[in-house]
Design a protein around this motif. Structure first.
Motif, PDB file in Angstrom:
ATOM      1  N   ALA A 244      27.696  28.455 -30.030  1.00 14.90           N
ATOM      2  CA  ALA A 244      28.946  29.156 -30.334  1.00 14.90           C
ATOM      3  C   ALA A 244      29.277  30.198 -29.265  1.00 14.90           C
ATOM      4  O   ALA A 244      30.455  30.495 -29.024  1.00 14.90           O
ATOM      5  CB  ALA A 244      28.846  29.824 -31.707  1.00 14.90           C
ATOM      6  N   LEU A 245      28.267  30.737 -28.614  1.00 15.75           N
ATOM      7  CA  LEU A 245      28.500  31.736 -27.566  1.00 15.75           C
ATOM      8  C   LEU A 245      29.078  31.105 -26.313  1.00 15.75           C
ATOM      9  O   LEU A 245      30.046  31.613 -25.735  1.00 15.75           O
ATOM     10  CB  LEU A 245      27.187  32.454 -27.229  1.00 15.75           C
ATOM     11  N   ILE A 246      28.517  29.977 -25.878  1.00 17.01           N
ATOM     12  CA  ILE A 246      28.984  29.391 -24.617  1.00 17.01           C
ATOM     13  C   ILE A 246      30.195  28.485 -24.812  1.00 17.01           C
ATOM     14  O   ILE A 246      30.884  28.174 -23.842  1.00 17.01           O
ATOM     15  CB  ILE A 246      27.851  28.625 -23.899  1.00 17.01           C
ATOM     16  N   ASN A 247      30.460  28.085 -26.061  1.00 13.19           N
ATOM     17  CA  ASN A 247      31.672  27.318 -26.402  1.00 13.19           C
ATOM     18  C   ASN A 247      32.483  28.106 -27.425  1.00 13.19           C
ATOM     19  O   ASN A 247      32.628  27.695 -28.578  1.00 13.19           O
ATOM     20  CB  ASN A 247      31.310  25.960 -26.998  1.00 13.19           C
ATOM     21  N   PRO A 248      33.032  29.268 -27.055  1.00 13.01           N
ATOM     22  CA  PRO A 248      33.712  30.105 -28.042  1.00 13.01           C
ATOM     23  C   PRO A 248      35.118  29.604 -28.351  1.00 13.01           C
ATOM     24  O   PRO A 248      35.636  28.676 -27.729  1.00 13.01           O
ATOM     25  CB  PRO A 248      33.766  31.468 -27.353  1.00 13.01           C
ATOM     26  N   LEU A 249      35.718  30.246 -29.355  1.00 10.94           N
ATOM     27  CA  LEU A 249      37.120  30.018 -29.707  1.00 10.94           C
ATOM     28  C   LEU A 249      37.864  31.342 -29.535  1.00 10.94           C
ATOM     29  O   LEU A 249      37.510  32.326 -30.192  1.00 10.94           O
ATOM     30  CB  LEU A 249      37.241  29.537 -31.158  1.00 10.94           C
ATOM     31  N   PRO A 250      38.903  31.411 -28.674  1.00 11.40           N
ATOM     32  CA  PRO A 250      39.371  30.369 -27.742  1.00 11.40           C
ATOM     33  C   PRO A 250      38.363  30.121 -26.620  1.00 11.40           C
ATOM     34  O   PRO A 250      37.487  30.938 -26.371  1.00 11.40           O
ATOM     35  CB  PRO A 250      40.677  30.943 -27.204  1.00 11.40           C
ATOM     36  N   ALA A 251      38.517  28.990 -25.961  1.00 10.97           N
ATOM     37  CA  ALA A 251      37.520  28.533 -24.995  1.00 10.97           C
ATOM     38  C   ALA A 251      37.451  29.430 -23.762  1.00 10.97           C
ATOM     39  O   ALA A 251      38.435  30.046 -23.360  1.00 10.97           O
ATOM     40  CB  ALA A 251      37.840  27.106 -24.574  1.00 10.97           C
ATOM     41  N   LEU A 252      36.247  29.485 -23.183  1.00  9.64           N
ATOM     42  CA  LEU A 252      36.052  30.166 -21.913  1.00  9.64           C
ATOM     43  C   LEU A 252      36.232  29.209 -20.742  1.00  9.64           C
ATOM     44  O   LEU A 252      36.666  29.603 -19.666  1.00  9.64           O
ATOM     45  CB  LEU A 252      34.630  30.751 -21.846  1.00  9.64           C
ATOM     46  N   GLY A 253      35.837  27.972 -20.936  1.00 10.69           N
ATOM     47  CA  GLY A 253      35.932  26.995 -19.851  1.00 10.69           C
ATOM     48  C   GLY A 253      34.819  27.093 -18.844  1.00 10.69           C
ATOM     49  O   GLY A 253      35.014  26.750 -17.669  1.00 10.69           O
TER      50      GLY A 253
END
Length: 293
Positions: A244-253
């Motif tokens: 969840a940290l490296i694929n957050p909402l909204p996305a970091l990319g």
């Protein structure tokens, strides 16, 4: 057999020492029981040392704690029928905001607010695992084309999986039986999970406050939503937290999409592998060593 009183006492003490109990077969391997034999002298001494017991190690206590924290068959929450929403793959702690003019959402929020959220697989089919989420009405109203759209928020609560077929319920809402995922964590999982916190610290040092954030304070806001990082002893929850940290909402990319694979992994060990691949590749990307895109 006749023995004088003192001889009888010494014989009894020797017999007791010979019958000292052995360690229980089910005791953890680091537990040692030392039963010292009574003196074989002809007189009983009150100063004879008592049997000694070495207490369990910290590793044993953690293992016992994991066993005790797992719900028994009788305590497991039975499958629950609840509304299902197919939007985006979400993980526990994540928050998804969206606009909708669907009046059925107002009824859901007014009743219980808990819904099952499923994302889509790379093949376009809904996942079989997702999260139980809390649906709430956000402040403010957004206006769409000819219709007033309300602002909604979904907050991921617990990892769940479908426990039966879905069907249309009242007012056309899709209903399905869901049950919470009960992680089985092994000692090998815990040992592997202990490698994650240093990687998280390295990743944060490269991303937080850098040009990779879409807006100022994005990573800090994600951390506030997720709450404290679970310990390695909760290896399954820790893996979801890192995903969840490296694929957050909204996305970091800055990482490949690993949330669907983390949700669907059939074991904690496989979930950890998904997360290690994801965060190590992300670190290679943001450090410039191995760009992903």
């Amino acid at each position: 057999m006749f023995l004088p009183p003192m001889r009888r006492a010494a014989w009894a003490i020797r017999a007791i020492g010979a019958a000292a109990p052995a360690p229980p077969a089910t005791a953890p391997r680091s537990w040692t029981w030392v039963a010292q034999r009574a003196s074989s002298s002809s007189s009983f001494s009150s100063s004879s040392p008592a049997p000694e017991l070495q207490l369990p190690s910290e590793e044993d206590l953690l293992a016992i704690g994991r066993l005790l924290s797992r719900p028994s068959e009788a305590e497991k929450r039975p499958p629950t029928m609840m509304p299902l929403l197919t939007v985006d793959a979400m993980l526990p702690g994540q928050r998804l905001r969206f606009n909708s003019a669907d009046t059925r959402l107002q009824k859901l929020a007014a009743e219980n607010g808990e819904v099952g959220v499923l994302g889509g697989s790379p093949l376009g089919r809904p996942l079989s695992c997702g999260v139980v989420a809390q649906l709430t009405l956000s402040s403010g109203v957004a206006t769409g084309s000819n219709v007033a759209e309300l602002e909604w928020a979904l907050r991921g609560l617990r990892h769940m999986k479908l426990a039966g077929p879905s069907a249309l319920g009242k007012e056309g809402l899709v209903m399905g039986q869901v049950e919470l995922v009960d992680d089985v964590v092994t000692e090998a999982d815990v040992a592997e999970a202990r490698r994650l916190p240093p990687l998280v610290a390295e990743w944060r040092g490269l991303v937080e406050g850098s040009r990779f954030e879409r807006f100022e304070g994005q990573v800090q806001g994600v951390l506030e939503d997720l709450g404290p990082m679970p310990p390695p002893e909760a290896a399954g929850r820790l893996a979801l937290w890192v995903a969840a940290l490296i694929n957050p909402l909204p996305a970091l990319g800055v990482a490949y999409e690993i949330r669907p694979a983390a949700l669907e992994a059939p074991s904690v060990a496989e979930r950890l592998k998904v997360v290690f691949d994801g965060i190590e590749a992300s670190i290679g990307h943001v450090s410039g060593r191995e760009p992903l895109f």
